[in-house]
Design a protein around this motif. Structure first.
Motif, mmCIF file in Angstrom:
data_model
loop_
_atom_site.group_PDB
_atom_site.id
_atom_site.type_symbol
_atom_site.label_atom_id
_atom_site.label_comp_id
_atom_site.label_asym_id
_atom_site.label_seq_id
_atom_site.Cartn_x
_atom_site.Cartn_y
_atom_site.Cartn_z
ATOM 1 N N SER A 45 0.844 -1.190 0.000
ATOM 2 C CA SER A 45 0.000 0.000 0.000
ATOM 3 C C SER A 45 0.883 1.245 0.000
ATOM 4 C CB SER A 45 -0.922 0.020 1.228
ATOM 5 O OG SER A 45 -1.626 1.244 1.298
ATOM 6 N N GLU A 46 0.921 1.928 -1.123
ATOM 7 C CA GLU A 46 1.698 3.158 -1.209
ATOM 8 C C GLU A 46 1.129 4.229 -0.285
ATOM 9 O OE1 GLU A 46 4.592 5.862 -2.323
ATOM 10 O OE2 GLU A 46 4.492 3.696 -2.669
ATOM 11 N N GLU A 47 -0.180 4.232 -0.120
ATOM 12 C CA GLU A 47 -0.829 5.229 0.736
ATOM 13 C C GLU A 47 -0.296 5.168 2.164
ATOM 14 O OE1 GLU A 47 -5.296 6.411 2.421
ATOM 15 O OE2 GLU A 47 -5.050 4.743 1.001
ATOM 16 N N PHE A 48 -0.070 3.956 2.659
ATOM 17 C CA PHE A 48 0.367 3.780 4.041
ATOM 18 C C PHE A 48 1.853 3.443 4.152
ATOM 19 C CE2 PHE A 48 -4.201 2.849 3.996
ATOM 20 C CZ PHE A 48 -4.642 3.715 4.988
ATOM 21 N N GLU A 49 2.530 3.328 3.001
ATOM 22 C CA GLU A 49 3.974 3.055 2.927
ATOM 23 C C GLU A 49 4.373 1.766 3.660
ATOM 24 O OE1 GLU A 49 6.088 4.196 1.050
ATOM 25 O OE2 GLU A 49 5.573 6.235 0.442
ATOM 26 N N GLN A 50 3.586 0.736 3.445
ATOM 27 C CA GLN A 50 3.881 -0.595 4.000
ATOM 28 C C GLN A 50 2.936 -1.598 3.358
ATOM 29 O OE1 GLN A 50 2.245 -0.804 8.327
ATOM 30 N NE2 GLN A 50 2.317 1.364 7.716
ATOM 31 N N VAL A 152 0.400 -18.630 6.691
ATOM 32 C CA VAL A 152 0.394 -17.476 7.584
ATOM 33 C C VAL A 152 0.115 -16.212 6.778
ATOM 34 C CG1 VAL A 152 1.701 -16.145 9.290
ATOM 35 C CG2 VAL A 152 2.151 -18.605 9.012
ATOM 36 N N VAL A 153 -0.804 -15.381 7.280
ATOM 37 C CA VAL A 153 -1.042 -14.054 6.712
ATOM 38 C C VAL A 153 -0.972 -13.054 7.861
ATOM 39 C CG1 VAL A 153 -2.538 -12.578 5.328
ATOM 40 C CG2 VAL A 153 -2.628 -15.065 5.021
ATOM 41 N N THR A 154 -0.219 -11.968 7.688
ATOM 42 C CA THR A 154 -0.033 -11.034 8.793
ATOM 43 C C THR A 154 0.137 -9.614 8.275
ATOM 44 O OG1 THR A 154 1.241 -10.695 10.830
ATOM 45 C CG2 THR A 154 2.484 -11.277 8.867
ATOM 46 N N GLY A 155 -0.184 -8.652 9.140
ATOM 47 C CA GLY A 155 -0.020 -7.247 8.768
ATOM 48 C C GLY A 155 -0.602 -6.335 9.829
ATOM 49 N N GLY A 156 -0.513 -5.046 9.583
ATOM 50 C CA GLY A 156 -1.157 -4.063 10.435
ATOM 51 C C GLY A 156 -2.517 -3.710 9.866
ATOM 52 N N VAL A 157 -3.441 -3.325 10.734
ATOM 53 C CA VAL A 157 -4.747 -2.854 10.270
ATOM 54 C C VAL A 157 -4.574 -1.407 9.812
ATOM 55 C CG1 VAL A 157 -7.132 -2.388 10.895
ATOM 56 C CG2 VAL A 157 -5.974 -4.408 11.833
ATOM 57 N N LEU A 158 -4.708 -1.185 8.506
ATOM 58 C CA LEU A 158 -4.470 0.134 7.919
ATOM 59 C C LEU A 158 -5.804 0.852 7.723
ATOM 60 C CD1 LEU A 158 -1.766 -0.885 5.279
ATOM 61 C CD2 LEU A 158 -1.442 -0.151 7.659
ATOM 62 N N SER A 159 -5.902 2.039 8.283
ATOM 63 C CA SER A 159 -7.159 2.778 8.231
ATOM 64 C C SER A 159 -6.867 4.274 8.230
ATOM 65 C CB SER A 159 -8.039 2.407 9.434
ATOM 66 O OG SER A 159 -7.373 2.718 10.646
ATOM 67 N N ASP A 160 -7.894 5.076 8.077
ATOM 68 C CA ASP A 160 -7.729 6.533 8.077
ATOM 69 C C ASP A 160 -7.312 7.035 9.449
ATOM 70 O OD1 ASP A 160 -8.531 6.568 5.440
ATOM 71 O OD2 ASP A 160 -10.640 6.952 5.926
ATOM 72 N N ASN A 161 -6.679 8.198 9.432
ATOM 73 C CA ASN A 161 -6.355 8.938 10.662
ATOM 74 C C ASN A 161 -5.377 8.225 11.585
ATOM 75 O OD1 ASN A 161 -8.223 11.025 9.923
ATOM 76 N ND2 ASN A 161 -9.893 9.709 10.659
ATOM 77 N N VAL A 172 1.360 4.245 11.328
ATOM 78 C CA VAL A 172 1.581 3.424 12.516
ATOM 79 C C VAL A 172 0.262 2.748 12.877
ATOM 80 C CG1 VAL A 172 2.310 3.381 14.930
ATOM 81 C CG2 VAL A 172 3.343 5.039 13.336
ATOM 82 N N PRO A 173 0.111 1.445 12.608
ATOM 83 C CA PRO A 173 -1.153 0.758 12.889
ATOM 84 C C PRO A 173 -1.477 0.740 14.390
ATOM 85 C CG PRO A 173 0.191 -0.524 11.366
ATOM 86 C CD PRO A 173 1.073 0.562 11.917
ATOM 87 N N ASN A 174 -2.762 0.782 14.682
ATOM 88 C CA ASN A 174 -3.217 0.650 16.064
ATOM 89 C C ASN A 174 -3.395 -0.808 16.457
ATOM 90 O OD1 ASN A 174 -3.379 3.465 16.508
ATOM 91 N ND2 ASN A 174 -5.409 3.541 15.567
#
Length: 243
Positions: A45-50, A152-161, A172-174
């Motif tokens: 995701s280019e928007e979130f740079e990860q 295995v599938v893993t990552g951060g939850v990417l969302s607005d704000n 920075v994922p919450n």
């Protein structure tokens, strides 16, 4: 040419190299940027740079006792839009947190080295990275050995704000998630872990996969037969897994 479609048969091992996730088990991508490396695949995701997800297969052969020298983190040349520069993390207060752990890719140095591309990292608090997240990664290796292999599938939850770091605004994922399915296709479990230090038992972070899908907009195992997928993804029962 598109790869030949595989027929789902949970009693038959998928015909793939040990360290590669079959295309059959790729999650969907909200960005359309899915890249395959030797040791894992990811959706950037280019928007979130990860990466919104990193996916790979894991067996006991992948976490050998080999001690490789740790390479430097570098940008991923396969990401056309350029993955985030490691300098975004400098003096940020966050670790360069691996999504696919380096310790899960020890079948070869090349596979190990690939985990140090910045497409495979996300900002993580040190107490989280070295604490509850590390505990979960170690448990995943235990299960990979016990159950003769996992997807295995893993990552951060990417969302607005979300908070961001560096000149490129790396999000920075919450929350971070991890979803596991045994290679025989009989068991699945999901984890949703708040991005904070925690001493809680790992089973307290078990979350049904459907909920994680709604949070991320990702369908994690879209090619499973609907009846199989629906049954496993609705469950948050961890009693079938040895904690």
């Amino acid at each position: 040419m598109a790869p030949k479609e595989e027929v789902w048969n949970p009693s038959v091992e998928t015909v793939t190299p040990v360290i590669t996730l079959s295309f059959y088990f790729y999650p969907t991508s909200t960005t359309g940027v899915v890249i395959q490396r030797e040791g894992f695949a990811f959706s950037y995701s280019e928007e979130f740079e990860q990466s919104e997800w990193v996916a790979y297969s894991l067996s006991s052969l992948d976490f050998s006792n080999r001690n490789f020298n740790r390479p430097f983190f570098i940008e991923d040349p396969k990401v056309k839009s350029r993955s985030a520069d490691w300098r975004n993390y400098k003096k940020s207060g966050y670790d360069k947190g691996h999504l696919c752990p380096a310790g899960d890719r020890k079948s070869s140095y090349k596979a190990f080295e690939e985990t140090f591309y910045t497409s495979n990292i996300s900002p993580q608090l040190h107490e989280f990275n070295d604490g509850v997240w590390n505990r979960l990664e170690q448990k995943v290796r235990y299960w990979a050995k016990k159950y003769d292999g996992l997807y295995v599938v893993t990552g951060g939850v990417l969302s607005d704000n979300l908070k961001s770091i560096g000149e490129e605004n790396v999000a920075v994922p919450n929350y971070f998630y991890k979803i596991l399915m045994t290679k025989d296709g009989k068991k699945m479990i999901g984890f949703l872990v708040p991005h904070e230090d925690s001493e809680k038992a790992l089973y307290e972070f078990v979350m049904d996969v459907n909920t994680i899908e709604k949070m991320t907009g990702i369908d994690f195992f879209p090619k499973l037969p609907d009846a199989v997928e629906n049954k496993m993804e609705k469950s948050n029962d961890y009693k079938e897994w040895s904690f």
